[in-house]
Write a protein that holds these residues in place. Structure first.
Motif, PDB file in Angstrom:
ATOM      1  N   LEU A 146       1.163  -1.752   0.030  1.00 22.75           N
ATOM      2  CA  LEU A 146       0.331  -0.598  -0.439  1.00 22.75           C
ATOM      3  C   LEU A 146       1.090   1.309   0.202  1.00 22.75           C
ATOM      4  O   LEU A 146       1.741   1.120   1.157  1.00 22.75           O
ATOM      5  N   GLN A 147       0.625   2.190  -0.807  1.00 22.49           N
ATOM      6  CA  GLN A 147       1.767   2.846  -1.464  1.00 22.49           C
ATOM      7  C   GLN A 147       0.989   4.608  -1.667  1.00 22.49           C
ATOM      8  O   GLN A 147      -0.331   4.436  -1.757  1.00 22.49           O
ATOM      9  N   LEU A 148       0.725   5.681  -0.220  1.00 17.36           N
ATOM     10  CA  LEU A 148       0.185   6.927  -0.695  1.00 17.36           C
ATOM     11  C   LEU A 148       0.026   7.875  -1.314  1.00 17.36           C
ATOM     12  O   LEU A 148       1.308   7.886  -1.902  1.00 17.36           O
ATOM     13  N   ASP A 149      -0.344   7.997  -2.368  1.00 19.28           N
ATOM     14  CA  ASP A 149      -0.750   9.168  -3.077  1.00 19.28           C
ATOM     15  C   ASP A 149      -2.270   9.928  -2.904  1.00 19.28           C
ATOM     16  O   ASP A 149      -2.964   9.709  -2.657  1.00 19.28           O
ATOM     17  N   GLY A 150      -1.360  11.169  -2.957  1.00 18.31           N
ATOM     18  CA  GLY A 150      -1.641  12.665  -2.631  1.00 18.31           C
ATOM     19  C   GLY A 150      -2.440  11.953  -1.202  1.00 18.31           C
ATOM     20  O   GLY A 150      -1.883  11.881  -0.505  1.00 18.31           O
ATOM     21  N   PHE A 151      -3.657  11.733  -1.615  1.00 19.02           N
ATOM     22  CA  PHE A 151      -4.392  11.392   0.195  1.00 19.02           C
ATOM     23  C   PHE A 151      -5.021  10.292  -0.133  1.00 19.02           C
ATOM     24  O   PHE A 151      -6.365   9.844   0.731  1.00 19.02           O
ATOM     25  N   ARG A 152      -4.870   9.502  -0.682  1.00 18.65           N
ATOM     26  CA  ARG A 152      -5.732   8.130  -0.499  1.00 18.65           C
ATOM     27  C   ARG A 152      -3.978   7.039  -1.248  1.00 18.65           C
ATOM     28  O   ARG A 152      -3.064   7.080  -1.710  1.00 18.65           O
ATOM     29  N   LEU A 153      -4.927   5.783  -0.443  1.00 17.08           N
ATOM     30  CA  LEU A 153      -3.847   4.632  -0.461  1.00 17.08           C
ATOM     31  C   LEU A 153      -4.309   3.905  -1.731  1.00 17.08           C
ATOM     32  O   LEU A 153      -5.551   3.866  -1.983  1.00 17.08           O
ATOM     33  N   VAL A 154      -2.948   3.646  -2.698  1.00 17.73           N
ATOM     34  CA  VAL A 154      -3.650   2.722  -3.897  1.00 17.73           C
ATOM     35  C   VAL A 154      -2.495   1.471  -3.660  1.00 17.73           C
ATOM     36  O   VAL A 154      -1.391   1.638  -3.079  1.00 17.73           O
ATOM     37  N   MET A 155      -3.225   0.748  -4.287  1.00 18.05           N
ATOM     38  CA  MET A 155      -2.201  -1.114  -3.827  1.00 18.05           C
ATOM     39  C   MET A 155      -1.066  -0.827  -5.209  1.00 18.05           C
ATOM     40  O   MET A 155      -1.179  -0.634  -6.251  1.00 18.05           O
ATOM     41  N   THR A 156       0.015  -1.565  -4.616  1.00 18.05           N
ATOM     42  CA  THR A 156       1.254  -0.960  -5.800  1.00 18.05           C
ATOM     43  C   THR A 156       1.907  -2.417  -5.816  1.00 18.05           C
ATOM     44  O   THR A 156       1.676  -3.176  -4.802  1.00 18.05           O
ATOM     45  N   GLY A 158       5.500  -4.530  -6.194  1.00 20.40           N
ATOM     46  CA  GLY A 158       6.608  -4.771  -5.820  1.00 20.40           C
ATOM     47  C   GLY A 158       7.396  -4.378  -5.048  1.00 20.40           C
ATOM     48  O   GLY A 158       7.139  -2.462  -4.551  1.00 20.40           O
ATOM     49  N   TRP A 159       8.473  -4.724  -4.457  1.00 22.22           N
ATOM     50  CA  TRP A 159       8.744  -4.114  -2.950  1.00 22.22           C
ATOM     51  C   TRP A 159      10.374  -3.279  -3.277  1.00 22.22           C
ATOM     52  O   TRP A 159      10.666  -2.349  -2.643  1.00 22.22           O
ATOM     53  N   LEU A 160      10.672  -3.101  -4.840  1.00 25.97           N
ATOM     54  CA  LEU A 160      11.535  -3.023  -4.247  1.00 25.97           C
ATOM     55  C   LEU A 160      11.884  -1.398  -4.849  1.00 25.97           C
ATOM     56  O   LEU A 160      11.297  -0.329  -4.604  1.00 25.97           O
ATOM     57  N   ASP A 161      13.390  -1.276  -3.987  1.00 25.05           N
ATOM     58  CA  ASP A 161      13.937   0.670  -3.463  1.00 25.05           C
ATOM     59  C   ASP A 161      13.007   0.998  -2.543  1.00 25.05           C
ATOM     60  O   ASP A 161      12.308   2.221  -3.293  1.00 25.05           O
ATOM     61  N   SER A 162      12.978   0.559  -2.165  1.00 23.75           N
ATOM     62  CA  SER A 162      12.084   1.215  -0.604  1.00 23.75           C
ATOM     63  C   SER A 162      12.763   0.688   0.614  1.00 23.75           C
ATOM     64  O   SER A 162      13.985   0.365   0.721  1.00 23.75           O
ATOM     65  N   TYR A 163      12.510   1.650   1.791  1.00 21.03           N
ATOM     66  CA  TYR A 163      12.490   1.593   3.310  1.00 21.03           C
ATOM     67  C   TYR A 163      12.864  -0.374   3.805  1.00 21.03           C
ATOM     68  O   TYR A 163      12.810  -1.415   4.011  1.00 21.03           O
ATOM     69  N   HIS A 164      10.927  -0.741   2.959  1.00 18.98           N
ATOM     70  CA  HIS A 164      10.734  -2.168   4.190  1.00 18.98           C
ATOM     71  C   HIS A 164      11.212  -3.403   3.484  1.00 18.98           C
ATOM     72  O   HIS A 164      11.052  -3.850   3.518  1.00 18.98           O
ATOM     73  N   VAL A 165      11.677  -3.120   1.868  1.00 16.35           N
ATOM     74  CA  VAL A 165      12.821  -4.323   1.040  1.00 16.35           C
ATOM     75  C   VAL A 165      14.140  -4.258   1.837  1.00 16.35           C
ATOM     76  O   VAL A 165      14.132  -5.927   2.564  1.00 16.35           O
ATOM     77  N   GLN A 166      14.171  -3.348   2.964  1.00 12.91           N
ATOM     78  CA  GLN A 166      15.088  -4.159   4.063  1.00 12.91           C
ATOM     79  C   GLN A 166      15.456  -4.018   4.843  1.00 12.91           C
ATOM     80  O   GLN A 166      15.772  -4.055   5.761  1.00 12.91           O
ATOM     81  N   ILE A 167      13.599  -4.638   5.416  1.00 15.26           N
ATOM     82  CA  ILE A 167      13.336  -4.853   6.819  1.00 15.26           C
ATOM     83  C   ILE A 167      12.323  -5.711   6.639  1.00 15.26           C
ATOM     84  O   ILE A 167      13.082  -6.328   7.963  1.00 15.26           O
ATOM     85  N   ILE A 168      11.295  -5.979   6.335  1.00 16.27           N
ATOM     86  CA  ILE A 168      10.173  -6.746   6.681  1.00 16.27           C
ATOM     87  C   ILE A 168      11.708  -8.462   6.400  1.00 16.27           C
ATOM     88  O   ILE A 168      11.016  -9.236   7.315  1.00 16.27           O
ATOM     89  N   PRO A 169      12.517  -8.540   5.330  1.00 15.33           N
ATOM     90  CA  PRO A 169      12.358  -9.792   5.557  1.00 15.33           C
ATOM     91  C   PRO A 169      13.916 -10.317   6.030  1.00 15.33           C
ATOM     92  O   PRO A 169      13.857 -11.432   6.363  1.00 15.33           O
ATOM     93  N   PHE A 170      14.477  -9.341   7.277  1.00 18.36           N
ATOM     94  CA  PHE A 170      15.018  -9.971   8.176  1.00 18.36           C
ATOM     95  C   PHE A 170      14.770  -9.797   9.317  1.00 18.36           C
ATOM     96  O   PHE A 170      15.465  -9.598  10.785  1.00 18.36           O
ATOM     97  N   LEU A 171      13.491  -9.206   9.686  1.00 14.08           N
ATOM     98  CA  LEU A 171      12.399  -9.836  11.139  1.00 14.08           C
ATOM     99  C   LEU A 171      12.742 -11.107  11.554  1.00 14.08           C
ATOM    100  O   LEU A 171      13.222 -10.645  12.539  1.00 14.08           O
ATOM    101  N   ALA A 172      12.530 -11.708  11.055  1.00 16.68           N
ATOM    102  CA  ALA A 172      12.876 -13.106  12.155  1.00 16.68           C
ATOM    103  C   ALA A 172      13.421 -13.572  11.566  1.00 16.68           C
ATOM    104  O   ALA A 172      14.000 -14.142  10.256  1.00 16.68           O
ATOM    105  N   ASN A 173      14.102 -14.049  12.665  1.00 17.28           N
ATOM    106  CA  ASN A 173      15.619 -15.059  13.009  1.00 17.28           C
ATOM    107  C   ASN A 173      15.807 -15.420  13.881  1.00 17.28           C
ATOM    108  O   ASN A 173      15.691 -15.670  14.859  1.00 17.28           O
TER     109      ASN A 173
END
Length: 298
Positions: A146-156, A158-173
């Motif tokens: 879910l990505q914020l586009d103006g004042f509404r949330l849109v479904m996109t 792919g996680w590439l080129d983002s912050y969450h792609v560097q966080i979520i895959p490494f939470l469970a260890n």
């Protein structure tokens, strides 16, 4: 009358030898850090001129902050530092929550297949990250977000080129889960029974009984989670294309393009080493206590 001098026994000699060995090890292991920090204030010519003498670890000669100013001119160091701090802290906080809850379920609750799940988690420790890095890139490129586009949330997609792609895959260890599991096993289960008698839920036992008693384990997991999150290099290179999302370790490659400045490299390395040292110094007592208790109780 003067009292006779007490003979020095073999135990005192062993203690002196132990202390001398510790001091020697401290000097040996701190030498690279000292050399890096001192060299960060010297121009390249003086760094190479001082290599063959003790001047290499002494802040003497042409000392200035030019290398640090050059770092910020050469790379977006401020943005990368903020990215790494945010990514690492979120990974630590969320990782402690996820892994401790998984360990609590495996160590304090009883359900079918519990041991099989635990063995499966431990088995993943033998799988190196490089073996599934490429399939993981494919998967995160297909996942929705879910990505914020103006004042509404849109479904996109792919996680590439983002912050969450560097966080979520490494939470469970797996190692963090196992460390929490071992520590939770040392906490008397009678406390759970007493809390259940008082009407506490399993989450209440986790939040009010088990976690407050697990300070050393939390500190250890925090350090062991922060280090790989801060030192990530391969994964950001694969999934992040723009400088806005890059962490500090990726910035190292900027200094090996065109003219290589070793003074600036030392300055940049000093900047990205300080947070790690500060974290360890802040939690070293709890970290050592947790490792020691794991060795006794494990």
């Amino acid at each position: 009358m003067t009292s006779p001098a007490k003979p020095v026994g073999p135990g005192a000699g062993a203690t002196l030898a132990t202390q001398g060995t510790r001091i020697l090890l401290v000097v040996v292991f701190s030498f690279p850090l000292l050399f890096m920090f001192v060299s960060s204030f010297k121009p390249d010519a003086q760094i190479f001129a001082d290599l063959t003498s003790v001047r290499a670890i002494l802040p003497i000669g042409d000392i200035s902050l030019d290398n640090y100013r050059g770092v910020f001119d050469r790379v977006p160091a401020g943005r990368m530092l903020l990215n790494s701090v945010g990514i690492s802290l979120l990974t630590v906080v969320l990782g402690i929550l996820v892994n401790s809850m998984a360990a609590f379920s495996l160590s304090r609750m009883r359900w079918r297949g519990q041991k099989v799940v635990l063995m499966g988690i431990i088995a993943t420790l033998i799988v190196p990250f490089e073996t599934f890095a490429l399939p993981l890139v494919w998967w995160v490129d297909k996942l929705p977000w879910l990505q914020l586009d103006g004042f509404r949330l849109v479904m996109t997609e792919g996680w590439l080129d983002s912050y969450h792609v560097q966080i979520i895959p490494f939470l469970a260890n797996a190692f963090s889960i196992f460390l929490f599991y071992q520590y939770f096993q040392s906490i008397p289960k009678e406390l759970d029974e007493a809390a259940r008698m008082d009407g506490a839920s399993w989450f209440g036992i986790y939040r009010m009984v088990v976690m407050p008693l697990s300070g050393p384990a939390i500190a250890t997991v925090a350090i062991l989670t922060f280090l790989p999150a801060w030192n990530q290099y391969l994964w950001p290179l694969m999934v992040v294309q723009t400088e806005d999302y890059r962490p500090v370790m990726v910035g190292i490659q900027y200094f090996f393009q065109l003219n290589v400045s070793w003074g600036q490299i030392m300055a940049y390395a000093s900047m990205i080493t300080v947070p790690v040292l500060a974290l360890f110094l802040a939690f070293q007592r709890a970290f050592i206590g947790s490792i020691a208790s794991a060795g006794v109780k494990g």
